[in-house]
Design a protein around this motif. Structure first.
Motif, short mmCIF file in Angstrom:
data_model
loop_
_atom_site.label_atom_id
_atom_site.label_comp_id
_atom_site.label_asym_id
_atom_site.label_seq_id
_atom_site.Cartn_x
_atom_site.Cartn_y
_atom_site.Cartn_z
N ARG A 44 -68.56 42.54 70.22
CA ARG A 44 -67.98 42.68 71.64
C ARG A 44 -69.04 42.04 72.75
N CYS A 45 -68.68 41.40 73.82
CA CYS A 45 -69.71 41.02 75.04
C CYS A 45 -70.22 42.34 75.67
N SER A 46 -71.33 42.07 75.90
CA SER A 46 -71.91 43.36 76.66
C SER A 46 -71.76 43.06 78.33
N THR A 47 -71.53 44.12 79.01
CA THR A 47 -71.29 43.92 80.26
C THR A 47 -72.42 44.50 81.22
N HIS A 48 -73.35 45.49 80.72
CA HIS A 48 -74.38 45.96 81.31
C HIS A 48 -75.33 46.22 80.28
N LEU A 49 -76.68 45.90 80.77
CA LEU A 49 -78.01 46.39 80.03
C LEU A 49 -78.27 47.57 80.05
N VAL A 50 -78.40 48.14 78.90
CA VAL A 50 -78.39 49.69 78.92
C VAL A 50 -79.74 49.85 78.33
N THR A 51 -80.46 50.75 79.46
CA THR A 51 -81.95 51.05 78.91
C THR A 51 -82.27 52.47 78.94
N ARG A 52 -81.23 53.27 79.10
CA ARG A 52 -81.42 54.72 79.28
C ARG A 52 -81.08 55.42 77.91
N GLY A 53 -81.22 56.86 77.94
CA GLY A 53 -80.83 57.49 76.66
C GLY A 53 -81.84 56.95 75.54
N PRO A 54 -81.13 56.95 74.45
CA PRO A 54 -81.85 56.52 73.25
C PRO A 54 -82.43 54.95 73.45
N TYR A 55 -82.02 54.50 74.26
CA TYR A 55 -82.23 52.84 74.48
C TYR A 55 -83.69 52.71 75.10
N ARG A 56 -84.13 53.95 75.62
CA ARG A 56 -85.51 54.07 76.21
C ARG A 56 -86.64 54.06 75.09
N LEU A 57 -86.23 54.67 73.93
CA LEU A 57 -87.10 54.78 72.84
C LEU A 57 -87.08 53.55 71.69
N THR A 58 -85.76 52.96 71.57
CA THR A 58 -85.58 51.81 70.89
C THR A 58 -84.52 51.02 71.05
N ARG A 59 -84.80 50.13 71.03
CA ARG A 59 -83.67 48.56 71.06
C ARG A 59 -82.13 48.73 70.54
N ASN A 60 -82.45 49.46 69.20
CA ASN A 60 -81.21 49.52 68.20
C ASN A 60 -81.21 50.89 67.78
N PRO A 61 -80.66 51.96 68.54
CA PRO A 61 -80.81 53.40 67.93
C PRO A 61 -79.53 53.39 66.82
N ILE A 62 -78.33 52.68 67.05
CA ILE A 62 -77.45 52.90 66.24
C ILE A 62 -77.89 52.25 64.88
N TYR A 63 -78.36 51.13 64.66
CA TYR A 63 -78.87 50.55 63.44
C TYR A 63 -80.09 51.59 62.75
N LEU A 64 -80.88 52.06 63.58
CA LEU A 64 -81.85 52.94 63.37
C LEU A 64 -81.19 54.25 62.69
N GLY A 65 -80.20 54.56 63.31
CA GLY A 65 -79.30 56.01 62.70
C GLY A 65 -78.83 55.42 61.45
#
Length: 157
Positions: A77-98
């Protein structure tokens, strides 16, 4: 129009890649078993449980952050916002890391060393198949803001 602007992937491959990695690990263990030390099994199982719990928390936290920011969770899906908070402060791919941590953790819990090997292979494939395309999509959508984010945040850990 830039093709990456529409959506990063035509199909959400990463969940299938990790499911295939788990299936491959169990098939490999059945066909070509790797021996595991049986002395301190509880340590391996406890470590696996910690990895799985960490993966679950990381995935839920990341998905919740994406929902709070009102942007897409699915990689096709197309991203509508650049998310840089929450776990995205620590890694750009927290879901794949999970996903990677959960696959390795499952191997420790089930005493299947192949899961650790296939988790690394799945991470590499995800990097090639999904992450590079997602990053091109985000770069085309958010430009310099995404470049700044990449400079300050690791792709994995």
């Amino acid at each position: 129009m830039n093709a990456y602007r529409v959506k990063p992937l035509a199909f959400p491959w990463p969940p299938l890649i990790y499911a295939a990695a788990i299936a491959a690990a169990f098939l490999l263990q059945a066909w070509c078993p790797l021996e595991t030390a049986q002395t301190e099994v509880w340590i391996a199982r406890a470590a696996g449980g910690v990895l799985i719990a960490t993966a679950a928390v990381l995935d839920v936290w990341a998905m919740r952050t994406l929902l709070d920011c009102q942007t897409a969770i699915m990689p096709n899906r197309c991203s509508t916002h650049l998310v840089t908070r929450g776990p995205y402060r620590l890694t750009r791919n927290p879901i794949y890391l999970g996903y990677t941590l959960a696959t390795a953790g499952l191997g420790l819990v089930m005493l299947n060393p192949w899961c650790i090997v296939t988790a690394m292979v799945a991470a590499g494939l995800t990097n090639i198949v999904a992450i590079k395309r997602e990053e091109l999509h985000l770069l085309s959508r958010f430009g310099i803001d995404f470049e700044r984010y990449c400079n300050g945040t690791a792709r994995w850990i």
